[in-house]
Motif scaffolding. Structure first.
Motif, PDB file in Angstrom:
ATOM      1  N   LYS A  27      -4.496   2.701  25.366  1.00 57.55           N
ATOM      2  CA  LYS A  27      -5.193   3.899  24.898  1.00 57.55           C
ATOM      3  C   LYS A  27      -4.241   5.095  24.876  1.00 57.55           C
ATOM      4  N   ARG A  28      -3.446   5.233  25.924  1.00 53.19           N
ATOM      5  CA  ARG A  28      -2.506   6.351  25.991  1.00 53.19           C
ATOM      6  C   ARG A  28      -1.396   6.223  24.948  1.00 53.19           C
ATOM      7  N   ARG A  29      -1.012   4.992  24.663  1.00 55.75           N
ATOM      8  CA  ARG A  29       0.052   4.792  23.687  1.00 55.75           C
ATOM      9  C   ARG A  29      -0.365   5.268  22.302  1.00 55.75           C
ATOM     10  N   LYS A  30      -1.606   5.034  21.948  1.00 54.72           N
ATOM     11  CA  LYS A  30      -2.087   5.453  20.633  1.00 54.72           C
ATOM     12  C   LYS A  30      -2.022   6.963  20.462  1.00 54.72           C
ATOM     13  N   ALA A  31      -2.209   7.676  21.572  1.00 55.57           N
ATOM     14  CA  ALA A  31      -2.214   9.136  21.497  1.00 55.57           C
ATOM     15  C   ALA A  31      -0.835   9.747  21.729  1.00 55.57           C
ATOM     16  N   GLU A  32       0.162   8.938  22.082  1.00 55.83           N
ATOM     17  CA  GLU A  32       1.485   9.446  22.436  1.00 55.83           C
ATOM     18  C   GLU A  32       2.381   9.574  21.199  1.00 55.83           C
ATOM     19  N   THR A  33       3.129  10.684  21.117  1.00 60.97           N
ATOM     20  CA  THR A  33       4.023  10.915  19.987  1.00 60.97           C
ATOM     21  C   THR A  33       5.495  10.814  20.374  1.00 60.97           C
ATOM     22  N   ASP A  34       5.804  10.959  21.653  1.00 61.11           N
ATOM     23  CA  ASP A  34       7.188  10.895  22.108  1.00 61.11           C
ATOM     24  C   ASP A  34       7.677   9.445  22.086  1.00 61.11           C
ATOM     25  N   VAL A  35       8.791   9.218  21.390  1.00 62.35           N
ATOM     26  CA  VAL A  35       9.306   7.851  21.217  1.00 62.35           C
ATOM     27  C   VAL A  35       9.656   7.214  22.552  1.00 62.35           C
ATOM     28  N   LYS A  36      10.327   7.943  23.423  1.00 60.98           N
ATOM     29  CA  LYS A  36      10.746   7.383  24.702  1.00 60.98           C
ATOM     30  C   LYS A  36       9.544   7.034  25.580  1.00 60.98           C
ATOM     31  N   ILE A  37       8.538   7.863  25.570  1.00 63.15           N
ATOM     32  CA  ILE A  37       7.351   7.578  26.379  1.00 63.15           C
ATOM     33  C   ILE A  37       6.625   6.354  25.823  1.00 63.15           C
ATOM     34  N   ARG A  38       6.576   6.239  24.500  1.00 63.89           N
ATOM     35  CA  ARG A  38       5.962   5.044  23.905  1.00 63.89           C
ATOM     36  C   ARG A  38       6.743   3.790  24.289  1.00 63.89           C
ATOM     37  N   GLN A  39       8.063   3.890  24.292  1.00 58.97           N
ATOM     38  CA  GLN A  39       8.878   2.754  24.727  1.00 58.97           C
ATOM     39  C   GLN A  39       8.566   2.395  26.186  1.00 58.97           C
ATOM     40  N   ASP A  40       8.429   3.410  27.011  1.00 64.90           N
ATOM     41  CA  ASP A  40       8.127   3.165  28.424  1.00 64.90           C
ATOM     42  C   ASP A  40       6.752   2.531  28.597  1.00 64.90           C
ATOM     43  N   ILE A  41       5.795   2.953  27.810  1.00 60.47           N
ATOM     44  CA  ILE A  41       4.460   2.349  27.881  1.00 60.47           C
ATOM     45  C   ILE A  41       4.542   0.874  27.488  1.00 60.47           C
ATOM     46  N   ASP A  42       5.339   0.568  26.473  1.00 61.79           N
ATOM     47  CA  ASP A  42       5.525  -0.835  26.085  1.00 61.79           C
ATOM     48  C   ASP A  42       6.130  -1.645  27.231  1.00 61.79           C
ATOM     49  N   ILE A  43       7.085  -1.037  27.935  1.00 61.88           N
ATOM     50  CA  ILE A  43       7.697  -1.705  29.093  1.00 61.88           C
ATOM     51  C   ILE A  43       6.644  -1.970  30.166  1.00 61.88           C
ATOM     52  N   LEU A  44       5.806  -0.993  30.447  1.00 64.19           N
ATOM     53  CA  LEU A  44       4.774  -1.137  31.473  1.00 64.19           C
ATOM     54  C   LEU A  44       3.759  -2.220  31.097  1.00 64.19           C
ATOM     55  N   ILE A  45       3.337  -2.213  29.849  1.00 66.10           N
ATOM     56  CA  ILE A  45       2.375  -3.224  29.390  1.00 66.10           C
ATOM     57  C   ILE A  45       3.000  -4.611  29.456  1.00 66.10           C
ATOM     58  N   GLY A  46       4.243  -4.719  28.991  1.00 67.34           N
ATOM     59  CA  GLY A  46       4.926  -6.009  29.027  1.00 67.34           C
ATOM     60  C   GLY A  46       5.081  -6.536  30.437  1.00 67.34           C
ATOM     61  N   SER A  47       5.408  -5.667  31.375  1.00 68.89           N
ATOM     62  CA  SER A  47       5.556  -6.076  32.769  1.00 68.89           C
ATOM     63  C   SER A  47       4.231  -6.565  33.346  1.00 68.89           C
ATOM     64  N   ALA A  48       3.156  -5.852  33.042  1.00 68.29           N
ATOM     65  CA  ALA A  48       1.840  -6.256  33.547  1.00 68.29           C
ATOM     66  C   ALA A  48       1.407  -7.599  32.952  1.00 68.29           C
ATOM     67  N   GLU A  49       1.657  -7.786  31.674  1.00 71.40           N
ATOM     68  CA  GLU A  49       1.313  -9.066  31.037  1.00 71.40           C
ATOM     69  C   GLU A  49       2.146 -10.207  31.608  1.00 71.40           C
ATOM     70  N   ASP A  50       3.420  -9.932  31.876  1.00 69.49           N
ATOM     71  CA  ASP A  50       4.285 -10.941  32.491  1.00 69.49           C
ATOM     72  C   ASP A  50       3.740 -11.353  33.849  1.00 69.49           C
ATOM     73  N   GLN A  51       3.271 -10.378  34.630  1.00 69.66           N
ATOM     74  CA  GLN A  51       2.721 -10.676  35.950  1.00 69.66           C
ATOM     75  C   GLN A  51       1.524 -11.609  35.846  1.00 69.66           C
ATOM     76  N   MET A  52       0.628 -11.335  34.929  1.00 70.51           N
ATOM     77  CA  MET A  52      -0.554 -12.193  34.799  1.00 70.51           C
ATOM     78  C   MET A  52      -0.164 -13.591  34.347  1.00 70.51           C
ATOM     79  N   ARG A  53       0.803 -13.683  33.444  1.00 68.88           N
ATOM     80  CA  ARG A  53       1.246 -14.994  32.972  1.00 68.88           C
ATOM     81  C   ARG A  53       1.845 -15.801  34.123  1.00 68.88           C
ATOM     82  N   ALA A  54       2.722 -15.170  34.903  1.00 68.72           N
ATOM     83  CA  ALA A  54       3.365 -15.866  36.018  1.00 68.72           C
ATOM     84  C   ALA A  54       2.344 -16.272  37.079  1.00 68.72           C
ATOM     85  N   ALA A  55       1.410 -15.371  37.380  1.00 72.42           N
ATOM     86  CA  ALA A  55       0.384 -15.686  38.378  1.00 72.42           C
ATOM     87  C   ALA A  55      -0.507 -16.827  37.905  1.00 72.42           C
ATOM     88  N   GLY A  56      -0.793 -16.851  36.607  1.00 73.04           N
ATOM     89  CA  GLY A  56      -1.618 -17.921  36.060  1.00 73.04           C
ATOM     90  C   GLY A  56      -0.945 -19.282  36.169  1.00 73.04           C
TER      91      GLY A  56
END
Length: 592
Positions: free
Chosen positions: A92-121
């Motif tokens: 939700k925050r990514r859609k509203a974000e205009t700063d390129v670096k912050i959007r990149q960081d949000i992608d990193i955070l989402i990717g890390s969280a998804e990786d955690q769920m995959r590994a735990a599964g």
């Protein structure tokens, strides 16, 4: 004590390797985008702290120093629910974000969280829960009593010890709870795979050493009143070790190989984004090329020293005979560091801090927890001037048969050059120091972390220093690079069943020139300590060299090595693709 299936990826890596747990520092001149990005990262840090408070406080997050991982019930479903909620909010925050670096960081955070769920599964799907409690508790005690941690913060360990031992109100012994969770999972799924037999045997064998290591750390500390909690824990951990012998060892699998999708996910978690087969092909070619270079260098050394056999293996064996007396090891490494720093400054390789780097010897318990020399990183949250330290190890702990294997790989003069460059400067120590001094976002320091990003720089640092070392130092710099190439094909090959663990050990001793102790810990790394991790050095180095060469092609005579290296370190621990993008879109235009 962080459990692998309940923690974010960075904490899982820290528990497994006892190194490289990172997070962001708030600097006095923190850019506005970093402040905003860190607010997003707090969403993920909050989930991390909820399920792995020891890991969070180890990173420097305030408010969790007295809390412990809750083993009283299964948290798998609730953890995933909380992570999914965080991902939804970040999207939700990514859609509203205009700063390129912050959007990149949000992608990193989402990717890390998804990786955690995959590994735990995957962990949930395949494996019997196995908690090496002595190792985990030793890690918590060592982390908290680190001399770099403020004394007031160290005192919180007393509360944790009481909770682990079940002496605090409302708490039961962690050993009892771990046994309950094991029985619970076995009842739920009778088809779960046990841990690898060698891993369990090594854990059983190391437990008394680690328990003693805990007592030694507490005895040397300034804490008062730890004795009752430790006495209870010592009894409980000793009994738990007997439980492991009877209940876990009998279920242990004799085949070290992981399910294919688990090993593939391991590679992904460590940052390797190509198939095992492609990795093997690249590494085999590189190994052959490095071997040719080693024979050329060894031939020059043989001629210079009038050695009869110019083969690189024979020359290394001769040089290894120049073992340094134990009392001279630390002075020798200090001298090497000074010589390397002088070369860095003279050749304008990278900017160095004025303060000295720290080098120390590991305790026996530390060597049991992590046999290889390593960098013990600083806190990067709440840091009060602490920096990383280069930790030397003396050898493998005794195996299940009581055999002790010493290393001769790091205690001879020629090897000190490249190991110092890797672990101290301009390698890991400088890498972490730059993050402390310049400040990077939490996303880029913690949640972008993987071994490819970290180890790629350290191996690159070795290569940067090789031309300025004496011939014998250059030979062992090449040996270190050869070892990393060997890792990148032996690790996947042993996990794909294309070579046996014994074959791995023999190859490393015969073709790479490692001692039996070093070859043994390497084989254990590939088979159970961290399958897949050892490939990250080679792959990270290749990707970083690829990016540098792209910059050199773009800039030609305008390319400035020191400016490039400083720029790379200032990015934090971003993945190779994001680093290449930053180099080509920011560094290259700025240099032009």
């Amino acid at each position: 004590m962080s459990k692998p299936h309940t923690t974010i990826r960075t904490i899982r890596a820290a528990v497994a390797l006892a190194m490289l747990s990172l997070c962001a520092v708030v600097s006095a001149a923190e850019p506005a985008w970093v402040t905003k990005s860190n607010a997003n990262a707090k969403l993920v840090l909050k989930v991390m702290a909820k399920y792995a408070p020891e890991g969070a406080s180890g990173l420097g997050v305030d408010g969790y120093d007295e809390q412990i991982t809750d083993l009283s019930r299964d948290h798998f479903e609730q953890t995933n629910k909380d992570i999914r909620a965080v991902i939804a909010e970040l999207q939700k925050r990514r859609k509203a974000e205009t700063d390129v670096k912050i959007r990149q960081d949000i992608d990193i955070l989402i990717g890390s969280a998804e990786d955690q769920m995959r590994a735990a599964g995957l962990e949930r799907k395949y494996f019997v829960p196995f908690d090496n409690l002595a190792d985990q508790l030793f890690g918590v005690v060592r982390q908290t009593l680190d001399p770099r941690i403020p004394k007031e913060r160290q005192k919180t360990l007393l509360v944790r010890l009481q909770k682990y031992a079940g002496l605090a109100k409302g708490y039961r012994p962690s050993t009892e709870l771990a046994v309950e969770r094991l029985q619970e999972r076995l009842k739920a799924n009778t088809n779960l795979i046990g841990p690898f037999k060698d891993e369990v045997e090594q854990a059983i064998n190391d437990s008394p050493t680690l328990i003693k290591g805990i007592k030694d750390l507490l005895s040397k500390s300034e804490l008062q009143g730890w004795e009752p909690s430790f006495a209870a824990l010592e009894t409980q951990l000793t009994a738990y070790n007997e439980h492991v012998k009877k209940q876990i060892l009998s279920r242990a699998r004799k085949d070290h190989r992981l399910p294919a999708e688990v090993y593939a996910n391991n590679l992904r978690q460590f940052g390797v984004d190509i198939s095992p087969q492609e990795l093997i092909a690249k590494a085999l070619t590189s190994f052959a090329e490095i071997r040719n270079q080693m024979n050329i260098t060894a031939g020059l050394i043989a001629r210079e020293r009038k050695l009869a056999n110019p083969d690189y293996r024979a020359v290394m064996a001769e040089l290894k005979k120049q073992q340094v007396a134990p009392e001279q090891v630390m002075p020798l490494y200090a001298d090497r560091l000074a010589q390397i720093e002088a070369a860095v400054r003279a050749q304008n390789i990278v900017s160095l801090p004025a303060r000295k780097a720290v080098i120390r010897m590991a305790s026996t318990a530390e060597s049991a927890a992590q046999p290889a020399p390593h960098m013990n990183p600083p806190r990067l949250i709440g840091n009060t001037g602490e920096y990383g330290e280069f930790v030397l190890t003396a050898g493998m702990p005794p195996d299940a048969k009581g055999k002790t294997l010493a290393f001769d790989d790091f205690t001879h003069e020629a090897a000190t050059w490249t190991l110092t460059a890797h672990e101290a400067r301009p390698g890991h120590e400088l890498q972490f120091a730059k993050m402390i001094e310049t400040g990077v976002s939490t996303a880029r320091a913690v949640f972008a972390f993987n071994s490819v990003n970290v180890e790629g720089w350290a191996l690159y640092a070795e290569a940067e220093m090789q031309p300025y070392e004496p011939l014998d130092g250059q030979l062992f710099a090449l040996q270190a690079r050869m070892q990393r190439a060997a890792r990148a094909f032996l690790d996947p090959m042993v996990n794909l069943g294309e070579i046996t663990p014994e074959g791995v050990k023999a190859f490393l001793m015969d073709e790479v020139g490692l001692s039996e102790g070093m070859a043994t810990q390497e084989m254990q790394r590939y088979t159970f300590r961290a399958p897949g991790q050892a490939t990250s050095y080679f792959y990270g180095y290749q990707r970083l060299m690829e990016t540098r060469q792209a910059a050199e092609v773009a800039l030609r005579k305008k390319f400035n090595r020191q400016a490039f290296n400083d720029f790379v370190l200032a990015q934090g621990l971003v993945p190779p693709g994001l680093l290449r993008q930053a180099v080509l879109q920011e560094f290259v235009p700025a240099q032009r």
